[in-house]
Scaffold this motif. Sequence first.
Motif, PDB file in Angstrom:
ATOM      1  N   ALA A 167       0.818  -1.217   0.000  1.00 11.87           N
ATOM      2  CA  ALA A 167       0.000   0.000   0.000  1.00 11.87           C
ATOM      3  C   ALA A 167       0.851   1.265   0.000  1.00 11.87           C
ATOM      4  O   ALA A 167       0.321   2.372  -0.047  1.00 11.87           O
ATOM      5  CB  ALA A 167      -0.941  -0.007   1.208  1.00 11.87           C
ATOM      6  N   GLY A 168       2.166   1.093   0.074  1.00  8.34           N
ATOM      7  CA  GLY A 168       3.058   2.255   0.065  1.00  8.34           C
ATOM      8  C   GLY A 168       3.143   2.971   1.389  1.00  8.34           C
ATOM      9  O   GLY A 168       3.580   4.126   1.441  1.00  8.34           O
ATOM     10  N   LEU A 169       2.756   2.294   2.462  1.00  8.24           N
ATOM     11  CA  LEU A 169       2.814   2.905   3.793  1.00  8.24           C
ATOM     12  C   LEU A 169       4.244   2.824   4.326  1.00  8.24           C
ATOM     13  O   LEU A 169       5.049   2.046   3.818  1.00  8.24           O
ATOM     14  CB  LEU A 169       1.800   2.206   4.706  1.00  8.24           C
ATOM     15  CG  LEU A 169       0.350   2.458   4.291  1.00  8.24           C
ATOM     16  CD1 LEU A 169      -0.597   1.509   4.984  1.00  8.24           C
ATOM     17  CD2 LEU A 169      -0.042   3.907   4.538  1.00  8.24           C
ATOM     18  N   PRO A 170       4.589   3.616   5.333  1.00  7.86           N
ATOM     19  CA  PRO A 170       5.982   3.709   5.791  1.00  7.86           C
ATOM     20  C   PRO A 170       6.556   2.377   6.259  1.00  7.86           C
ATOM     21  O   PRO A 170       5.940   1.668   7.057  1.00  7.86           O
ATOM     22  CB  PRO A 170       5.917   4.700   6.958  1.00  7.86           C
ATOM     23  CG  PRO A 170       4.617   5.402   6.830  1.00  7.86           C
ATOM     24  CD  PRO A 170       3.700   4.486   6.091  1.00  7.86           C
ATOM     25  N   VAL A 171       7.741   2.058   5.759  1.00  9.64           N
ATOM     26  CA  VAL A 171       8.494   0.872   6.204  1.00  9.64           C
ATOM     27  C   VAL A 171       9.981   1.198   6.198  1.00  9.64           C
ATOM     28  O   VAL A 171      10.435   2.054   5.446  1.00  9.64           O
ATOM     29  CB  VAL A 171       8.246  -0.368   5.312  1.00  9.64           C
ATOM     30  CG1 VAL A 171       6.800  -0.801   5.348  1.00  9.64           C
ATOM     31  CG2 VAL A 171       8.705  -0.138   3.893  1.00  9.64           C
ATOM     32  N   THR A 172      10.705   0.505   7.049  1.00 11.62           N
ATOM     33  CA  THR A 172      12.157   0.519   6.917  1.00 11.62           C
ATOM     34  C   THR A 172      12.487  -0.562   5.916  1.00 11.62           C
ATOM     35  O   THR A 172      11.749  -1.530   5.764  1.00 11.62           O
ATOM     36  CB  THR A 172      12.850   0.200   8.255  1.00 11.62           C
ATOM     37  OG1 THR A 172      12.491  -1.122   8.670  1.00 11.62           O
ATOM     38  CG2 THR A 172      12.465   1.205   9.333  1.00 11.62           C
ATOM     39  N   SER A 173      13.574  -0.423   5.220  1.00  6.47           N
ATOM     40  CA  SER A 173      13.897  -1.436   4.214  1.00  6.47           C
ATOM     41  C   SER A 173      14.531  -2.640   4.885  1.00  6.47           C
ATOM     42  O   SER A 173      15.342  -2.514   5.782  1.00  6.47           O
ATOM     43  CB  SER A 173      14.823  -0.867   3.148  1.00  6.47           C
ATOM     44  OG  SER A 173      16.012  -0.387   3.740  1.00  6.47           O
TER      45      SER A 173
END
Length: 137
Positions: free
Chosen positions: A127-133
């Motif tokens: 969904a393109g929500l915030p994540v760390t890679s």
Amino acid sequence: MVTVRPAGARSIDEILAEARGRLERLTAEQTHAEWLDGALLVDIRPAAQRAAEGEIPGALVVERNVLEWRFDPASDARLPEATGYDLRIIVVCSEGYTSSLAAAALHDLGLTSATDLADGFQAWRAAGLPVTSGATA
């Protein structure tokens, strides 16, 4: 070797269906909105999985094997965040299977506002929500 299911035994598909029947599962977008509105987002994935997939910045990490002890308001091992039985908890796993079982276990403790993120971290990331890679992100 016993190959006939014992009386009273259920398959994991039956257990999962029963658990999900008790939940109002959320989409990634719904989860994000509720989190911004004060719900507690709890990531139950093991450390290795979080390292490989990435993490949701700000989510509370409580691995599955201790979840019930950390959120039972009657437990001496509860977290400070375990403020009462009306706490809105949204459980996240990788794909939304373990989180359904975990949220149902929280219901068993009386935390009936608990639910999970349908399709898990994978849906959150898609969904393109915030994540760390992570290593596989």
